[in-house]
Design a protein around this motif. Structure first.
Motif: not given
Length: 277
Positions: A56, A60, A80, A84
């Motif tokens: 994560t 980002k 994921e 993002a």
């Protein structure tokens, strides 16, 4: 920011190098950030591609991502990536991925990885390169021990590609946002036998190296000692049964980067010191 998986590997390191040389900020995924040696402009971050929840923070703010295939939860990894806000994924895949042969273990994980990217809804580019020139590093112990180099699949020609060129192709796609929805096929400029590669190394190193071709039985025995049998069967399917032809020379590197791909002699010159140690 561009996220790069496998940032210290043969290909990932070249992607990082090409991106930072172009002035792009890079977030480089590595196992041990405190030990990573990266070029200026690359930030080392930890994470486990088999555990998407650990990525994560690493993802980002990334607008593009370079990914490798074959991880335990590719759909979860791509979910994921999508959460993002990544706008473009460049996936390293393989030449057999489009065959649809799920009985071949290598083809299966390549095809499943491509499918996960397609199904994620994130714009993508797939790289299906030929064999890597860096695979010749597997002969290092033999070269250091003597002049006779035992080679597997001695009759199989491959248009080996320098990871430097593969990294350059990936970087162009990641930087420019072009080639979305495209499958690119980077290769080297010539199709070589293993004996041809050994001859090049002999010239570069000033050694009397000679290739000794292994029989299929000898090759199978050596490979079985080093990897699961399903992968041994996959490579025999490719190179003995002939389901994969990597001898085709393609113009991809020139078309994408504007320069000709490096030869195996170029690669050997660049890595000669490593063979001499």
């Amino acid at each position: 920011m561009i996220f790069v998986a496998g940032a210290t590997g043969n290909v990932g390191s070249e992607v990082v190098r090409a991106l930072t040389a172009a002035g792009a900020p890079v977030r480089a995924l590595v196992r041990a950030p405190e030990k990573a040696r990266l070029p200026d402009g690359a930030e080392a971050v930890p994470g486990d591609l088999d555990r998407p929840d650990t990525l994560t923070d690493a993802l980002k703010g990334a607008r593009a991502a370079f990914l490798l295939p074959g991880y335990a939860d590719m759909p979860g990894l791509l979910a994921e990536v999508r959460r993002a806000g990544v706008e473009h994924v460049v996936l390293l895949s393989g030449g057999s991925a489009g065959s649809g042969d799920m009985t071949n273990a290598v083809t299966r994980y390549m095809a499943q990885s491509e499918a996960a990217v397609r199904e994620s809804g994130v714009p993508w580019t797939f790289l299906r390169p030929s064999g890597f020139m860096s695979n010749a590093l597997r002969w290092l112990p033999q070269i250091r021990a003597g002049d006779r180099i035992r080679v597997s699949f001695p009759a199989v020609r491959v248009a080996f590609v320098d990871p430097f060129d593969l990294g350059a192709v990936a970087a162009r796609a990641l930087l420019g946002g072009g080639h979305r929805g495209e499958i690119l096929w980077p290769t080297g400029p010539e199709a070589l036998l293993p004996a041809d590669q050994v001859a090049v190394l002999a010239r570069v190193l000033g050694r009397d190296l000679r290739a000794v071709g292994l029989s299929d039985a000898e090759t199978r025995a050596e490979m079985t000692a080093a990897m699961p049998v399903e992968y041994v069967d996959a490579f025999f399917d490719f190179y003995v049964d002939g389901s994969l032809d990597e001898s085709i020379v393609r113009p991809t590197v020139l078309e994408v980067t504007g320069r000709a791909p490096r030869t195996f002699a170029d690669w050997a010159d660049a890595h000669a010191d490593g063979f001499r140690r």
